[in-house]
Design a protein around this motif. Structure first.
Motif, PDB file in Angstrom:
ATOM      1  N   LEU A  73       7.665  23.486  -1.280  1.00  0.00           N
ATOM      2  CA  LEU A  73       6.345  23.448  -2.044  1.00  0.00           C
ATOM      3  C   LEU A  73       5.117  22.801  -1.207  1.00  0.00           C
ATOM      4  CD1 LEU A  73       7.645  22.893  -5.797  1.00  0.00           C
ATOM      5  CD2 LEU A  73       6.728  25.147  -4.618  1.00  0.00           C
ATOM      6  N   SER A  74       5.648  21.413  -0.835  1.00  0.00           N
ATOM      7  CA  SER A  74       4.541  20.790  -0.098  1.00  0.00           C
ATOM      8  C   SER A  74       4.058  21.543   1.137  1.00  0.00           C
ATOM      9  CB  SER A  74       5.019  19.329   0.337  1.00  0.00           C
ATOM     10  OG  SER A  74       4.402  18.853   1.233  1.00  0.00           O
ATOM     11  N   GLN A  75       5.273  21.990   1.939  1.00  0.00           N
ATOM     12  CA  GLN A  75       4.946  22.835   3.374  1.00  0.00           C
ATOM     13  C   GLN A  75       4.128  24.159   2.782  1.00  0.00           C
ATOM     14  OE1 GLN A  75       8.580  23.529   4.962  1.00  0.00           O
ATOM     15  NE2 GLN A  75       8.803  21.754   6.036  1.00  0.00           N
ATOM     16  N   LYS A  76       4.247  24.512   1.553  1.00  0.00           N
ATOM     17  CA  LYS A  76       3.360  25.919   1.342  1.00  0.00           C
ATOM     18  C   LYS A  76       1.819  25.208   0.908  1.00  0.00           C
ATOM     19  CE  LYS A  76       6.990  28.953  -0.223  1.00  0.00           C
ATOM     20  NZ  LYS A  76       7.630  29.771  -1.556  1.00  0.00           N
ATOM     21  N   GLY A  77       1.734  24.327   0.643  1.00  0.00           N
ATOM     22  CA  GLY A  77       0.370  23.920   0.502  1.00  0.00           C
ATOM     23  C   GLY A  77      -0.076  23.050  -0.737  1.00  0.00           C
ATOM     24  N   TYR A  78       1.035  23.010  -1.481  1.00  0.00           N
ATOM     25  CA  TYR A  78       0.791  22.283  -2.806  1.00  0.00           C
ATOM     26  C   TYR A  78       0.501  20.801  -2.572  1.00  0.00           C
ATOM     27  CZ  TYR A  78       1.947  26.324  -5.778  1.00  0.00           C
ATOM     28  OH  TYR A  78       2.148  27.487  -6.228  1.00  0.00           O
ATOM     29  N   ASN A  79      -0.417  20.167  -3.090  1.00  0.00           N
ATOM     30  CA  ASN A  79      -0.595  18.512  -2.998  1.00  0.00           C
ATOM     31  C   ASN A  79       0.704  17.904  -3.172  1.00  0.00           C
ATOM     32  OD1 ASN A  79      -1.582  15.689  -3.755  1.00  0.00           O
ATOM     33  ND2 ASN A  79      -3.340  16.788  -2.934  1.00  0.00           N
ATOM     34  N   GLU A  80       0.822  17.165  -2.026  1.00  0.00           N
ATOM     35  CA  GLU A  80       2.337  16.326  -2.274  1.00  0.00           C
ATOM     36  C   GLU A  80       2.459  15.295  -3.342  1.00  0.00           C
ATOM     37  OE1 GLU A  80       5.426  13.950   0.869  1.00  0.00           O
ATOM     38  OE2 GLU A  80       4.042  15.555   1.689  1.00  0.00           O
ATOM     39  N   ARG A  81       1.052  14.723  -3.412  1.00  0.00           N
ATOM     40  CA  ARG A  81       0.985  13.468  -4.340  1.00  0.00           C
ATOM     41  C   ARG A  81       1.018  14.067  -5.747  1.00  0.00           C
ATOM     42  NH1 ARG A  81      -0.422   8.592  -3.151  1.00  0.00           N
ATOM     43  NH2 ARG A  81      -1.081   8.023  -5.169  1.00  0.00           N
ATOM     44  N   LEU A  82       0.444  15.128  -5.936  1.00  0.00           N
ATOM     45  CA  LEU A  82       0.628  15.849  -7.297  1.00  0.00           C
ATOM     46  C   LEU A  82       1.788  15.928  -7.690  1.00  0.00           C
ATOM     47  CD1 LEU A  82      -2.850  17.949  -7.560  1.00  0.00           C
ATOM     48  CD2 LEU A  82      -2.331  15.767  -8.466  1.00  0.00           C
ATOM     49  N   LEU A  83       2.706  16.867  -6.630  1.00  0.00           N
ATOM     50  CA  LEU A  83       4.060  17.124  -6.880  1.00  0.00           C
ATOM     51  C   LEU A  83       5.027  15.973  -7.228  1.00  0.00           C
ATOM     52  CD1 LEU A  83       4.637  19.713  -4.078  1.00  0.00           C
ATOM     53  CD2 LEU A  83       4.659  20.387  -6.389  1.00  0.00           C
ATOM     54  N   ASN A  84       4.695  14.874  -6.468  1.00  0.00           N
ATOM     55  CA  ASN A  84       5.320  13.683  -6.807  1.00  0.00           C
ATOM     56  C   ASN A  84       5.076  13.033  -8.361  1.00  0.00           C
ATOM     57  OD1 ASN A  84       7.478  11.848  -5.844  1.00  0.00           O
ATOM     58  ND2 ASN A  84       5.804  10.204  -5.294  1.00  0.00           N
ATOM     59  N   GLU A  85       3.715  13.202  -8.472  1.00  0.00           N
ATOM     60  CA  GLU A  85       3.202  13.042  -9.958  1.00  0.00           C
ATOM     61  C   GLU A  85       4.201  13.680 -11.091  1.00  0.00           C
ATOM     62  OE1 GLU A  85      -0.434  13.417 -12.670  1.00  0.00           O
ATOM     63  OE2 GLU A  85      -0.870  12.522 -10.659  1.00  0.00           O
ATOM     64  N   LYS A  86       4.282  14.901 -10.688  1.00  0.00           N
ATOM     65  CA  LYS A  86       4.888  15.767 -11.752  1.00  0.00           C
ATOM     66  C   LYS A  86       6.418  15.597 -11.727  1.00  0.00           C
ATOM     67  CE  LYS A  86       3.971  19.258 -14.589  1.00  0.00           C
ATOM     68  NZ  LYS A  86       2.879  18.748 -15.537  1.00  0.00           N
ATOM     69  N   ARG A  87       6.881  15.338 -10.675  1.00  0.00           N
ATOM     70  CA  ARG A  87       8.368  14.902 -10.708  1.00  0.00           C
ATOM     71  C   ARG A  87       8.775  13.924 -11.313  1.00  0.00           C
ATOM     72  NH1 ARG A  87      11.164  14.393  -4.928  1.00  0.00           N
ATOM     73  NH2 ARG A  87       9.679  12.819  -4.487  1.00  0.00           N
ATOM     74  N   HIS A  88       7.846  12.834 -11.243  1.00  0.00           N
ATOM     75  CA  HIS A  88       8.227  11.476 -11.974  1.00  0.00           C
ATOM     76  C   HIS A  88       7.986  11.805 -13.364  1.00  0.00           C
ATOM     77  CE1 HIS A  88       9.612   8.804  -8.890  1.00  0.00           C
ATOM     78  NE2 HIS A  88       8.751   9.540  -8.056  1.00  0.00           N
ATOM     79  N   TYR A  89       6.668  12.456 -13.693  1.00  0.00           N
ATOM     80  CA  TYR A  89       6.632  12.804 -15.193  1.00  0.00           C
ATOM     81  C   TYR A  89       7.632  13.302 -15.764  1.00  0.00           C
ATOM     82  CZ  TYR A  89       4.765  14.895 -19.199  1.00  0.00           C
ATOM     83  OH  TYR A  89       4.526  15.765 -20.328  1.00  0.00           O
ATOM     84  N   TYR A  90       8.177  14.512 -15.200  1.00  0.00           N
ATOM     85  CA  TYR A  90       9.388  15.118 -15.761  1.00  0.00           C
ATOM     86  C   TYR A  90      10.545  14.141 -16.072  1.00  0.00           C
ATOM     87  CZ  TYR A  90       7.360  19.777 -15.240  1.00  0.00           C
ATOM     88  OH  TYR A  90       6.517  21.000 -15.445  1.00  0.00           O
ATOM     89  N   LEU A  91      10.740  13.393 -14.912  1.00  0.00           N
ATOM     90  CA  LEU A  91      12.004  12.422 -15.085  1.00  0.00           C
ATOM     91  C   LEU A  91      11.777  11.299 -16.249  1.00  0.00           C
ATOM     92  CD1 LEU A  91      12.584  11.866 -11.155  1.00  0.00           C
ATOM     93  CD2 LEU A  91      14.212  13.122 -12.757  1.00  0.00           C
ATOM     94  N   SER A  92      10.491  11.020 -16.446  1.00  0.00           N
ATOM     95  CA  SER A  92      10.332   9.842 -17.288  1.00  0.00           C
ATOM     96  C   SER A  92      10.117  10.693 -18.718  1.00  0.00           C
ATOM     97  CB  SER A  92       9.019   9.299 -17.063  1.00  0.00           C
ATOM     98  OG  SER A  92       7.652  10.156 -17.289  1.00  0.00           O
ATOM     99  N   LEU A  93      10.149  11.935 -18.780  1.00  0.00           N
ATOM    100  CA  LEU A  93      10.075  12.500 -20.193  1.00  0.00           C
ATOM    101  C   LEU A  93      11.008  12.159 -21.446  1.00  0.00           C
ATOM    102  CD1 LEU A  93       8.207  14.254 -22.117  1.00  0.00           C
ATOM    103  CD2 LEU A  93       9.659  16.276 -21.382  1.00  0.00           C
ATOM    104  N   PRO A  94      12.256  12.150 -21.132  1.00  0.00           N
ATOM    105  CA  PRO A  94      13.354  11.670 -21.872  1.00  0.00           C
ATOM    106  C   PRO A  94      13.273  10.301 -22.440  1.00  0.00           C
ATOM    107  CG  PRO A  94      14.384  12.956 -20.256  1.00  0.00           C
ATOM    108  CD  PRO A  94      12.861  12.807 -19.833  1.00  0.00           C
ATOM    109  N   PHE A  95      12.884   9.691 -21.550  1.00  0.00           N
ATOM    110  CA  PHE A  95      12.847   7.989 -21.884  1.00  0.00           C
ATOM    111  C   PHE A  95      11.556   7.753 -22.524  1.00  0.00           C
ATOM    112  CE2 PHE A  95      14.951   8.358 -17.711  1.00  0.00           C
ATOM    113  CZ  PHE A  95      16.253   7.697 -18.141  1.00  0.00           C
ATOM    114  N   PHE A  96      10.481   8.573 -22.489  1.00  0.00           N
ATOM    115  CA  PHE A  96       9.265   8.371 -22.931  1.00  0.00           C
ATOM    116  C   PHE A  96       9.516   8.665 -24.499  1.00  0.00           C
ATOM    117  CE2 PHE A  96       4.259   9.558 -23.273  1.00  0.00           C
ATOM    118  CZ  PHE A  96       4.115   8.337 -23.743  1.00  0.00           C
ATOM    119  N   LEU A  97      10.244   9.802 -24.853  1.00  0.00           N
ATOM    120  CA  LEU A  97      10.389  10.450 -26.129  1.00  0.00           C
ATOM    121  C   LEU A  97      11.429   9.388 -26.789  1.00  0.00           C
ATOM    122  CD1 LEU A  97      11.838  13.979 -25.524  1.00  0.00           C
ATOM    123  CD2 LEU A  97       9.337  13.273 -25.890  1.00  0.00           C
ATOM    124  N   VAL A  98      12.195   8.627 -26.165  1.00  0.00           N
ATOM    125  CA  VAL A  98      13.053   7.737 -26.762  1.00  0.00           C
ATOM    126  C   VAL A  98      12.184   6.307 -27.340  1.00  0.00           C
ATOM    127  CG1 VAL A  98      14.737   5.712 -26.588  1.00  0.00           C
ATOM    128  CG2 VAL A  98      15.146   8.003 -25.721  1.00  0.00           C
TER     129      VAL A  98
END
Length: 362
Positions: free
Chosen positions: A261-286
């Protein structure tokens, strides 16, 4: 004596039912508000009412996922207030259930709900958002500028006066397009072609390096160059803004295809932010469950419910503003991206830890 498994199942079932009800209520409210926006957007088009309704139904699930911590918070409050007002909390405590046990059961349930959202619902909602943008984009009044990332690379189309440029690149990396082909048309007639190794698109005009320019209008005259100034309206910032909606990419795809996705042109910082947002979601719900438990279970006085509801909602809003502010700092590189996503979680964890200890003493 009632078995503890029966009590646990009852509490979790009440919580899941409350979550379902709150989700339905917010979905209905969101559908009404978004439908109004879609109807306004299609005012100049003869599309009827079914298309705005269909588009609203496509986008609402993604919105629900983004605000699901708030939904879980309201659901936990609803469940605990219901059990508190009916006297069931006091009754269940006689069977050995402490205040922390209620929070623990709801927290475990919310964590698994978060896992299910990421693995089962998020792939579906990402596809729906993609269809939403494609359908709505097809009605966009301004079609003079188009951009697309496909398996074949990056494609751009722009109209500058009577001239149309169609640009193809193998990939985008940083400020550069690599293996660039540019086809220039005037009145639908190909007049010029450019083949180059790289094109710097940080600003306009572009700086194209190491290539060949073919003037078809002048009997295919070929001129090689090391540096060429090329007028274009596209910049890196404009291109990134087109692909800033990462809700079209599922959690699974970000985790497994991050590099592609990064090589295709998606912003790597935004991708990294979204990845960590998803990973933190279950903990945020708790943590949102813990927050609701701290406010509702801190007192047995039913008369204070309204006070705690107002206070907890205000606190919840502050948390969301702080979380968005922290992520904005990460996006602008003021703080590390990982820290911008996880710092609100860590701070809320410390606050909830102290609160849980206090309600456990009551």
């Amino acid at each position: 004596m009632i078995k503890s498994s029966v009590i646990n199942s009852y509490i979790i079932r009440e919580f899941l039912l409350s979550t379902f009800n709150v989700t339905l209520i917010i979905s209905a409210a969101g559908l009404i508000m978004n439908l109004r926006e879609e109807v306004t957007y299609f005012t100049d088009y003869d599309v009827g009412i079914m298309l705005p309704i269909a588009l609203s139904l496509m986008i609402i699930p993604s919105i629900l996922i983004n605000i699901f911590p708030f939904i879980i918070f309201l659901s936990a409050m609803w469940t605990l207030i219901k059990l508190k007002n009916s006297g069931e909390i006091l009754s269940l405590k006689t069977f050995g259930l402490s205040s922390t046990k209620f929070v623990y059961l709801l927290g475990i349930a919310s964590f698994f709900v978060g896992i299910i959202i990421l693995t089962a619902f998020n792939p579906i909602t990402s596809i729906m958002v993609k269809y939403y943008e494609d359908i709505k984009g097809s009605y966009d009044i301004d079609k003079s500028h188009l951009a697309s990332i496909t398996s074949n690379g990056v494609w751009l189309k722009e109209n500058i006066g009577s001239k149309t440029n169609i640009i193809k690149s193998k990939k985008i990396d940083g400020d550069l397009l690599f293996d660039v082909s540019i086809y220039s048309f005037e009145d639908d007639v190909l007049v010029e072609r450019i083949e180059a190794k790289t094109a710097d698109i940080l600003n306009t005009p572009w700086i194209i390096k190491n290539g060949l320019k073919i003037s078809i209008a002048e009997q295919n005259v070929k001129n090689s160059f090391e540096n060429l100034i090329f007028e274009s309206t596209f910049t890196k910032a404009k291109f990134n803004s087109i692909y800033s909606n990462l809700d079209t990419i599922s959690f699974f795809k970000i985790m497994t295809n991050f590099k592609q996705l990064s090589q295709k042109g998606y912003n790597e910082r935004l991708l990294n932010e979204k990845r960590h947002y998803y990973l933190s979601l279950p903990f945020f719900l708790v943590l949102m469950v813990c927050l609701a438990g701290i406010f509702i279970l801190s007192s047995n006085d039913k008369k204070q419910n309204i006070y705690y509801i107002i206070l907890s909602i205000i606190t919840c809003v502050i948390i969301f503003y702080f979380k968005n502010f922290s992520m904005a700092l990460g996006t602008t590189e003021r703080i590390p991206m990982e820290l911008s996503v996880w710092s609100p979680i860590l701070i809320l964890t410390l606050f909830c830890s102290v609160g849980i200890i206090q309600i456990n003493e009551k």
